[in-house]
Motif scaffolding. Sequence first.
Motif, PDB file in Angstrom:
ATOM      1  N   LEU A 130       0.711  -1.257  -0.056  1.00 57.12           N
ATOM      2  CA  LEU A 130       0.017   0.077  -0.025  1.00 57.12           C
ATOM      3  C   LEU A 130       0.950   1.296  -0.104  1.00 57.12           C
ATOM      4  O   LEU A 130       0.517   2.385  -0.438  1.00 57.12           O
ATOM      5  CB  LEU A 130      -1.199  -0.170   1.132  1.00 57.12           C
ATOM      6  N   LEU A 131       2.015   1.189   0.513  1.00 59.79           N
ATOM      7  CA  LEU A 131       3.049   2.358   0.592  1.00 59.79           C
ATOM      8  C   LEU A 131       3.372   2.859  -0.721  1.00 59.79           C
ATOM      9  O   LEU A 131       3.757   3.756  -1.203  1.00 59.79           O
ATOM     10  CB  LEU A 131       4.182   2.033   1.291  1.00 59.79           C
ATOM     11  N   ASN A 132       3.484   1.744  -1.709  1.00 56.42           N
ATOM     12  CA  ASN A 132       3.726   2.032  -3.119  1.00 56.42           C
ATOM     13  C   ASN A 132       2.785   3.218  -3.875  1.00 56.42           C
ATOM     14  O   ASN A 132       2.827   3.974  -4.464  1.00 56.42           O
ATOM     15  CB  ASN A 132       3.722   0.802  -4.143  1.00 56.42           C
ATOM     16  N   ILE A 133       1.314   3.141  -3.219  1.00 62.67           N
ATOM     17  CA  ILE A 133       0.323   3.766  -3.637  1.00 62.67           C
ATOM     18  C   ILE A 133       0.455   5.164  -2.935  1.00 62.67           C
ATOM     19  O   ILE A 133       0.180   6.293  -3.552  1.00 62.67           O
ATOM     20  CB  ILE A 133      -1.045   3.224  -3.294  1.00 62.67           C
ATOM     21  N   ALA A 134       1.093   5.080  -1.567  1.00 63.39           N
ATOM     22  CA  ALA A 134       1.220   6.595  -0.988  1.00 63.39           C
ATOM     23  C   ALA A 134       2.355   7.222  -1.506  1.00 63.39           C
ATOM     24  O   ALA A 134       2.183   8.566  -1.455  1.00 63.39           O
ATOM     25  CB  ALA A 134       1.642   6.032   0.465  1.00 63.39           C
ATOM     26  N   GLU A 135       3.338   6.580  -2.244  1.00 62.05           N
ATOM     27  CA  GLU A 135       4.509   7.513  -2.825  1.00 62.05           C
ATOM     28  C   GLU A 135       3.713   8.160  -3.969  1.00 62.05           C
ATOM     29  O   GLU A 135       4.368   9.325  -4.398  1.00 62.05           O
ATOM     30  CB  GLU A 135       5.371   6.478  -3.767  1.00 62.05           C
ATOM     31  N   ARG A 136       2.677   8.055  -4.630  1.00 66.54           N
ATOM     32  CA  ARG A 136       2.114   8.613  -5.695  1.00 66.54           C
ATOM     33  C   ARG A 136       0.945   9.707  -5.043  1.00 66.54           C
ATOM     34  O   ARG A 136       0.143  10.088  -5.914  1.00 66.54           O
ATOM     35  CB  ARG A 136       1.424   7.800  -6.768  1.00 66.54           C
TER      36      ARG A 136
END
Length: 596
Positions: A130-136
């Motif tokens: 989910l943190l990959n989404i947060a990076e965007r």
Amino acid sequence: MMEKADSGQKLYTRMRLWEFPDQYVIEPTDGSHGSSLAVSRVDGSMQLIEKLPDSNSVRVPKIRTIFGVVGILKLLAGSYLMVITDRECVGSYLGHPIFKVSSLKVFPCDHSLKNSPTEQKKMETEFSGLLNIAERTPGLYFSYETNLTLSAQRLHDLGDESKLLPLWRQAEPRFLWNNYMLEGLIDSKLDPYLLPIVQGSFHHFQAAIGKDIIDVTLIARRCTRRNGTRMWRRGADSDGYVANFVETEQIMHLNGFTASFVQVRGSIPLLWEQIVDLTYKPKFELVQLEESPRVAERHFLDLRKKYGAVLAVDLVNTHGGEGRLSEKFANAMQHIVSDDLRYWHFDFHHICGHVHFERLSILYEQIVDFLDRNGYLLLNEKGEKMKEQLGVVRTNCIDCLDRTNVTQSMIARNMLECQLRRLGIFAAEETISSHPNLDECFKILWANHGDDISIQYSGTAALKGDFVRCGKRTMQGIAKDGINALLRYYFNNFVDGTKQDAIDLLQGHYIVSVSRDMTPSSQKGGLEAVASFPLALSFVLTGFFFATLSLRQVRYDLRHLFFSVIWAGLSVAIAAFVRANGRIFCNRPRLHKPRC
């Protein structure tokens, strides 16, 4: 005016991140000569160090430049460090540079995961994904020198002692996007690394009015209390915090004078929701109707404490599902309206239709007395307060995006004209429209503002943006609205559930727990385990394909008519099943038990 923080409290503006095998080291490189921050790659623990560790000549550590520490997030076994790897200067706020986050990166501190059970490793992978989404995450802004979470009026009213506090301690918690992620750094007293970040919008322009140069800035501050995506965050929670609550501040600088005007928007403050089920417009569902007056009262009590008098402008339809929701809102307001709290309904679609937005002048005439009475902030050349804003207009439609943005831009236009008349720049009947360059810049400013807020909540630019941008509805704008409406449908049903999980994780609305998450709610059984909209759609299309092939063979063999009916029937049955069980096939949030 806001002063710069004391030299001992200054934030580091540029750093170097070293990736050693056992730790990350963040070294200030902006000339401040402060201590470096070491973050363990085993468990995320932090400490200040005066000297960089010796590096192995065989394995040289990776080095990268960063521009801020967003914070650290703890999951099941590991912690995750988030930093700003790129920034863009987008203007200034009351004389201080403002930066937009161009790039975020997450660095895992999860070496302890090697000794964790297999199931825990699996869950950690799911959460960290989910943190990959947060990076965007879009629309993040910050300043090293001033408090971007506070309006110009609140900054002006700060006491001398408050002005000397670190920026994170001055910050308004509602608008501090990384509030939860900063907790570990706050506990470790790492003030020079504690960078407050706001999610919202920041745009400005300069234009000439005769010999005078006007500078206009528009800032949006998104509240984190009930943050989320369009269909998965509606209405209010039991504490009165509403979805898509955004404070918008329009600031004007001219000849040494500063004027500020604040508006707010937010979802209808009742307990209601729309559960996506593959329909284009899911029905509105009111929850705990008996609690509506209390929830609305809590919401407006909070607004009155923060802004003074409140005028609630409700733009929703008077018929259909919107009408029923508006009726409940109006009924709840009857119990709490007072001299400093008013409710006004204006059926935007009935009065303005889809093209006659100039009829919003009717609304302005209805609320102008409130605007005149509660005014705006005005500071003279010495920074002395000549006038202050005593109340706020709170605007809502259903999404608090498209109709709301058109309405807020109209109010802001009229208020800017009032300010220019007060300063003697405009004559009594002079308007922004009589200055083409100023008019065009103002429209673009508000159109970009609306697009930013809409993208964060719905995934697309604002609808009706052509009117804000061009002053009229256009065929191109109407066609663009159609495309964006379809994109919103797709995002709502098949993307936003996972995005909502990422938001809840980042903002601390969901706290990861080993005892709870080792038996996660995301595990599905029965139909939910195999339900997939793309798979169902492929079956439907395949059925219709074979039905078409069979029909083409009917003239050679009547048995093909039977097969074509069977294939067509299967396709219709699958489509009907998907429609009837739409909620199962949608991308839903999987995290539960919110923190607040």
